[in-house]
Design a protein around this motif. Structure first.
Motif, PDB file in Angstrom:
ATOM      1  N   ARG A   6       0.836  -1.206   0.000  1.00 30.79           N
ATOM      2  CA  ARG A   6       0.000   0.000   0.000  1.00 30.79           C
ATOM      3  C   ARG A   6       0.870   1.254   0.000  1.00 30.79           C
ATOM      4  NH1 ARG A   6      -2.384   0.003   4.868  1.00 30.79           N
ATOM      5  NH2 ARG A   6      -2.855  -2.153   4.518  1.00 30.79           N
ATOM      6  N   LYS A   7       1.883   1.268   0.856  1.00 31.75           N
ATOM      7  CA  LYS A   7       2.771   2.430   0.948  1.00 31.75           C
ATOM      8  C   LYS A   7       3.591   2.616  -0.323  1.00 31.75           C
ATOM      9  CE  LYS A   7       3.222   2.344   5.971  1.00 31.75           C
ATOM     10  NZ  LYS A   7       4.125   2.076   7.107  1.00 31.75           N
ATOM     11  N   ALA A   8       4.065   1.524  -0.914  1.00 33.52           N
ATOM     12  CA  ALA A   8       4.843   1.624  -2.150  1.00 33.52           C
ATOM     13  C   ALA A   8       3.967   2.152  -3.280  1.00 33.52           C
ATOM     14  CB  ALA A   8       5.434   0.262  -2.521  1.00 33.52           C
ATOM     15  N   LEU A   9       2.738   1.654  -3.386  1.00 31.65           N
ATOM     16  CA  LEU A   9       1.821   2.158  -4.409  1.00 31.65           C
ATOM     17  C   LEU A   9       1.594   3.656  -4.228  1.00 31.65           C
ATOM     18  CD1 LEU A   9      -0.745  -0.781  -4.521  1.00 31.65           C
ATOM     19  CD2 LEU A   9       0.729  -0.024  -6.411  1.00 31.65           C
ATOM     20  N   HIS A  10       1.445   4.076  -2.991  1.00 32.03           N
ATOM     21  CA  HIS A  10       1.254   5.499  -2.707  1.00 32.03           C
ATOM     22  C   HIS A  10       2.483   6.310  -3.141  1.00 32.03           C
ATOM     23  CE1 HIS A  10      -0.051   9.157  -0.755  1.00 32.03           C
ATOM     24  NE2 HIS A  10       1.111   9.201  -0.136  1.00 32.03           N
ATOM     25  N   ALA A  17      -4.290   1.482  -7.713  1.00 33.50           N
ATOM     26  CA  ALA A  17      -3.916   0.206  -8.318  1.00 33.50           C
ATOM     27  C   ALA A  17      -4.249  -0.982  -7.423  1.00 33.50           C
ATOM     28  CB  ALA A  17      -2.431   0.195  -8.650  1.00 33.50           C
ATOM     29  N   GLU A  18      -4.418  -2.130  -8.081  1.00 40.66           N
ATOM     30  CA  GLU A  18      -4.643  -3.392  -7.392  1.00 40.66           C
ATOM     31  C   GLU A  18      -3.546  -4.375  -7.777  1.00 40.66           C
ATOM     32  OE1 GLU A  18      -8.571  -5.029  -7.828  1.00 40.66           O
ATOM     33  OE2 GLU A  18      -9.428  -3.011  -7.984  1.00 40.66           O
ATOM     34  N   ILE A  93       8.335  -4.773  -3.143  1.00 39.24           N
ATOM     35  CA  ILE A  93       8.720  -3.567  -3.879  1.00 39.24           C
ATOM     36  C   ILE A  93       9.346  -3.953  -5.215  1.00 39.24           C
ATOM     37  CG2 ILE A  93      10.295  -1.576  -3.895  1.00 39.24           C
ATOM     38  CD1 ILE A  93       9.881  -1.569  -0.748  1.00 39.24           C
ATOM     39  N   HIS A  94      10.234  -4.934  -5.185  1.00 35.06           N
ATOM     40  CA  HIS A  94      10.887  -5.413  -6.413  1.00 35.06           C
ATOM     41  C   HIS A  94       9.843  -5.894  -7.426  1.00 35.06           C
ATOM     42  CE1 HIS A  94      14.192  -7.309  -8.704  1.00 35.06           C
ATOM     43  NE2 HIS A  94      13.285  -8.247  -8.980  1.00 35.06           N
ATOM     44  N   LEU A 125      12.011   4.957   2.174  1.00 33.13           N
ATOM     45  CA  LEU A 125      10.854   5.797   2.487  1.00 33.13           C
ATOM     46  C   LEU A 125       9.811   5.047   3.315  1.00 33.13           C
ATOM     47  CD1 LEU A 125      10.446   7.585  -0.959  1.00 33.13           C
ATOM     48  CD2 LEU A 125      11.153   8.647   1.202  1.00 33.13           C
ATOM     49  N   ILE A 126       9.662   3.768   3.035  1.00 30.58           N
ATOM     50  CA  ILE A 126       8.647   2.971   3.727  1.00 30.58           C
ATOM     51  C   ILE A 126       9.140   2.481   5.086  1.00 30.58           C
ATOM     52  CG2 ILE A 126       7.426   0.759   3.656  1.00 30.58           C
ATOM     53  CD1 ILE A 126       7.195   1.183   0.614  1.00 30.58           C
ATOM     54  N   LYS A 127      10.368   1.980   5.122  1.00 30.66           N
ATOM     55  CA  LYS A 127      10.881   1.327   6.322  1.00 30.66           C
ATOM     56  C   LYS A 127      11.699   2.249   7.220  1.00 30.66           C
ATOM     57  CE  LYS A 127       9.566  -2.896   6.068  1.00 30.66           C
ATOM     58  NZ  LYS A 127       8.611  -3.375   7.047  1.00 30.66           N
TER      59      LYS A 127
END
Length: 135
Positions: A6-10, A17-18, A93-94, A125-127
């Motif tokens: 969710r965070k990566a999509l953001h 996106a799904e 993420i990959h 950014l996420i972690k």
């Protein structure tokens, strides 16, 4: 949906996106790798895009599937010194970057480096911490 996805999509501007996530053991991902990619070995992550091919434009919100071997990702996490959940998030993420058209297996070296930079930056950014070469 996992928080990292969710965070990566953001972060990538794709909140709409799904993506489906499938977690398997080594034998399960080996079978997928053999059946669809003609590679008879287990791997850590495979992505299948739904936005490519003749019907890729039917629903552009549905990016595709990310398949992760829990066995392989845990072993690689131990080797790398990352927590298993963090390493799985890195693999998500990959896989997501592959679904968005990034390619580290391209003959153009700069494509692979760009994808690796994107992976590391999104992970940071996420972690909240850096991983990988040069960071």
């Amino acid at each position: 949906m996992r928080s990292a996805l969710r965070k990566a999509l953001h972060r990538l501007g794709r909140d709409d996106a799904e993506v489906s996530l499938l977690f398997l053991d080594d034998e399960g991902i080996r079978e997928i790798n053999r059946t669809y990619l003609n590679r008879d070995y287990p791997t850590n992550v495979i992505s299948f895009s739904m936005t490519e091919g003749p019907f890729g434009d039917l629903n552009p919100r549905v990016l595709g599937d990310i398949v992760i071997s829990v066995e392989r990702s845990r072993a690689e996490a131990l080797e790398s010194g990352l927590a298993p959940e963090d390493y799985q998030d890195f693999l998500i993420i990959h896989g997501l970057l592959h679904l968005l058209g990034y390619d580290h297996e391209s003959p153009r070296e700069e494509d692979g480096e760009h994808m690796r930079e994107m992976e590391r930056e999104i992970f940071r950014l996420i972690k909240g911490y850096r991983i990988g070469g040069g960071d």
